[in-house]
Scaffold this active site. Structure first.
Site, short mmCIF file in Angstrom:
data_model
loop_
_atom_site.label_atom_id
_atom_site.label_comp_id
_atom_site.label_asym_id
_atom_site.label_seq_id
_atom_site.Cartn_x
_atom_site.Cartn_y
_atom_site.Cartn_z
N HIS B 118 0.85 -1.20 0.00
CA HIS B 118 0.00 0.00 0.00
C HIS B 118 0.88 1.25 0.00
O HIS B 118 1.89 1.30 0.70
CB HIS B 118 -0.86 0.04 1.26
N ASN B 148 8.24 -4.13 3.25
CA ASN B 148 6.82 -3.84 3.46
C ASN B 148 6.36 -4.25 4.85
O ASN B 148 5.60 -3.53 5.51
CB ASN B 148 6.00 -4.60 2.39
#
Lengths: 84, 279
Positions: B118, B148
């Site tokens: 994201h 991440n």
């Protein structure tokens, strides 16, 4: 926790405490951290995690062609940087 | 400018005024500092870009990289409190607001070895609709899984904590594409070499940005907004004065208290090549 069908798609993502669970067709990713507390919330979370893992095991056990090890991911190609 | 209240309002209005002429046009100014969307200083970034406005964030999508070039959010204490009470639940999906030829599909990421990272974090979103919007592939970059899940996740959490403490923070997050050539997934999606997260704290009138390699490891670098523009070709906060842009604020450390630190290192030197914006 929303129910997911392991390995069925590349779309589902759910959280369990601070664990993130992501469904992929080649793997189910589980990362982050989760305290299974000695209370009703802990029991609920433990059941949700167990339910997920049981489903993963069932799908893998039922796969007659389950390989010893998946081949490595597709290697990315290399291209010229369009912004240079 | 009636939204700017309080003792800093006069100074802010004065420093913002000259920048409006060059600010990018936007359909959702509420997500941006001084209602001004990021500017693409490097003209080579501009082809096939489209702004997408969502309820809690806006992004500029590139059909060249098939990623966002930035995602922008205005985080408030109330939003973070609400977001923290909401479990993660979402479905990654191709963005219906983008032409097929420009967007990514779920298959582009399949068996790639990369996480769907994201850009505007799902953890910032205060309701189901906003959270589901954050799972649009228009808000996603191919991100190294270690980066991440660990360092970058903790940087996101540190910014949420800052927003709670300071009352509000403006955030612009995005990929950096450095070097002569780049990796590409499925011959369609460009893989960023680095990721950045720029923040502006109105109460302090200070700004700065985290920069980290899109690779395993625990090193990150703090840069000023002006330095970030040299790295990305993007002026993320066009409304800020040059004084604020050239002074890198002390960024909160992303080491979480919940577990043993992994010897995170903020580094002074990182092999980042500055580039002047193309004319």
């Amino acid at each position: 926790m929303k129910k997911i069908t392991p390995f069925a798609n590349e779309a589902d993502s759910v959280g369990l405490g601070d664990l993130t669970i992501e469904n992929r067709t080649d793997q189910v990713s589980v990362y982050g951290s989760l305290d299974l507390t000695r209370d009703k919330q802990g029991l609920k979370n433990a059941r949700a995690l167990k339910g997920l893992l049981d489903k993963v095991v069932r799908v893998l056990e039922a796969d007659k062609k389950l390989p010893d090890k998946l081949p490595p991911p597709k290697a990315p190609s290399r291209v010229k940087n369009p912004f240079q | 400018m009636t939204v700017l209240l309080g003792r800093f309002s006069l100074a802010v209005v004065l420093t913002l005024a000259p920048a409006f002429a060059s600010a990018a046009e936007t359909a959702c100014p509420q997500h941006f500092v001084g209602r001004a969307a990021p500017d693409l200083a490097n003209a080579k970034l501009a082809p096939q870009t489209r702004e997408l406005c969502y309820s809690e964030f806006a992004l500029l999508h590139s059909g060249v990289t098939r990623t966002p070039l930035w995602s922008a959010e205005h985080l408030t204490r109330a939003q973070i409190d609400t977001a923290r009470a909401l479990d993660r639940e979402g479905t990654f999906h191709p963005d219906p607001n983008l032409p097929r030829r420009e967007r990514t599909e779920l298959t582009d990421y399949a068996r790639s070895g990369f996480d769907r990272g994201h850009v505007a974090p799902s953890g910032d979103m205060p309701n189901r609709q906003a959270q589901q919007e954050s799972f649009s592939l228009a808000n996603i970059i191919p991100q190294n899984p270690d980066n991440n899940r660990d360092l970058w996740s903790d940087i996101e959490a540190a910014v949420r904590t800052l927003a709670r403490r300071e009352g509000e923070v403006y955030v612009v997050t995005g990929p950096i594409f450095q070097g002569e050539d780049l990796q590409q997934l499925n011959e369609r999606v460009l893989v960023p070499t680095h990721v950045f997260k720029a923040i502006y704290v109105p109460r302090r009138q200070q700004a700065g940005a985290y920069v980290a390699p899109n690779a395993p490891g625990d090193t990150w670098k703090a840069v000023s907004i002006a330095e970030l523009e040299q790295l990305t070709g993007i002026d993320v906060f066009p409304a800020l004065s040059s004084e604020i842009k050239t002074t890198a604020m002390a960024l909160p450390d992303p080491d979480p208290p919940r577990r043993k630190p992994r010897a995170r290192r903020q580094v002074e030197e990182m092999p980042l090549r500055e580039r002047m914006p193309a004319e």
